[in-house]
Design a protein around this motif. Structure first.
Motif, PDB file in Angstrom:
ATOM      1  N   HIS A  18     -16.651  25.322  18.058  1.00  0.00           N
ATOM      2  CA  HIS A  18     -18.085  25.171  18.300  1.00  0.00           C
ATOM      3  C   HIS A  18     -18.424  24.869  16.646  1.00  0.00           C
ATOM      4  N   SER A  35     -24.990  28.609  20.441  1.00  0.00           N
ATOM      5  CA  SER A  35     -25.513  29.268  21.513  1.00  0.00           C
ATOM      6  C   SER A  35     -25.337  30.937  21.365  1.00  0.00           C
ATOM      7  N   GLN A  36     -25.889  31.448  22.368  1.00  0.00           N
ATOM      8  CA  GLN A  36     -25.943  32.844  22.274  1.00  0.00           C
ATOM      9  C   GLN A  36     -24.396  33.423  22.618  1.00  0.00           C
ATOM     10  N   ASP A  37     -23.687  32.673  23.639  1.00  0.00           N
ATOM     11  CA  ASP A  37     -22.356  32.863  23.805  1.00  0.00           C
ATOM     12  C   ASP A  37     -21.442  32.941  22.509  1.00  0.00           C
ATOM     13  N   VAL A  38     -21.680  31.996  21.712  1.00  0.00           N
ATOM     14  CA  VAL A  38     -21.047  31.821  20.430  1.00  0.00           C
ATOM     15  C   VAL A  38     -21.300  32.845  19.681  1.00  0.00           C
ATOM     16  N   ASP A  40     -22.375  35.865  20.475  1.00  0.00           N
ATOM     17  CA  ASP A  40     -21.775  37.076  20.803  1.00  0.00           C
ATOM     18  C   ASP A  40     -20.140  37.188  20.413  1.00  0.00           C
ATOM     19  N   GLN A  41     -19.483  35.978  20.624  1.00  0.00           N
ATOM     20  CA  GLN A  41     -18.127  35.918  20.182  1.00  0.00           C
ATOM     21  C   GLN A  41     -17.945  36.209  18.470  1.00  0.00           C
ATOM     22  N   ALA A  44     -18.666  39.912  17.994  1.00  0.00           N
ATOM     23  CA  ALA A  44     -17.697  40.984  18.725  1.00  0.00           C
ATOM     24  C   ALA A  44     -16.641  41.640  18.368  1.00  0.00           C
ATOM     25  N   LYS A 106     -30.412  38.123  23.674  1.00  0.00           N
ATOM     26  CA  LYS A 106     -29.503  39.191  23.781  1.00  0.00           C
ATOM     27  C   LYS A 106     -29.478  39.863  25.124  1.00  0.00           C
ATOM     28  N   SER A 109     -27.526  37.602  27.607  1.00  0.00           N
ATOM     29  CA  SER A 109     -26.066  37.748  27.435  1.00  0.00           C
ATOM     30  C   SER A 109     -25.639  38.794  28.232  1.00  0.00           C
ATOM     31  N   LYS A 112     -24.586  37.916  31.886  1.00  0.00           N
ATOM     32  CA  LYS A 112     -23.381  36.609  32.125  1.00  0.00           C
ATOM     33  C   LYS A 112     -22.192  37.134  32.401  1.00  0.00           C
TER      34      LYS A 112
END
Length: 112
Positions: A18, A35-38, A40-41, A44, A106, A109, A112
């Motif tokens: 990414h 992105s929000q997913d990135v 969050d990763q 985390a 948030k 997310s 998902k």
């Protein structure tokens, strides 16, 4: 004579495939996460074992507040963007300025 360190830079860092983009002009920095997913990763932390109890919140100041205090001390503004939209701004006031995009991202997310 400037009162703060001023920088001019553009940097793209690939993290797990990414692109994380960092741009700076003067005392204003923009970090764009795709992105929000990135995000969050990134936030985390290390993976947890299944069934492991949730770790208690460590004592001490909030990490977001520490970033905000550092930015204010340096005289910089850090604009954290997710997908090109401002997520949180550090360094402009006593507490980080969290946007509606951050709250909605948030919440989204979680589903998902």
């Amino acid at each position: 004579m400037p009162s703060a360190l001023e920088i001019e830079a553009q940097l793209v860092i690939n993290w797990n495939g990414h692109p994380l983009q960092l741009a700076a002009a003067g005392t204003y920095l923009i970090l764009n996460i795709p992105s929000q997913d990135v995000l969050d990763q990134l936030t985390a932390g290390p993976p947890k074992a299944p069934g492991a109890p949730k770790a208690p919140k460590p004592p001490g100041p909030d990490p977001l507040q520490q970033i905000n205090d550092l930015m204010r001390r340096l005289g910089w503004v850090l604009d954290l963007r997710v997908g090109g939209k401002t997520y949180v701004t550090f360094g402009v006031q006593r507490t980080p300025k969290i946007t509606l995009n951050a709250v909605l991202g948030k919440i989204g997310s979680f589903f998902k």
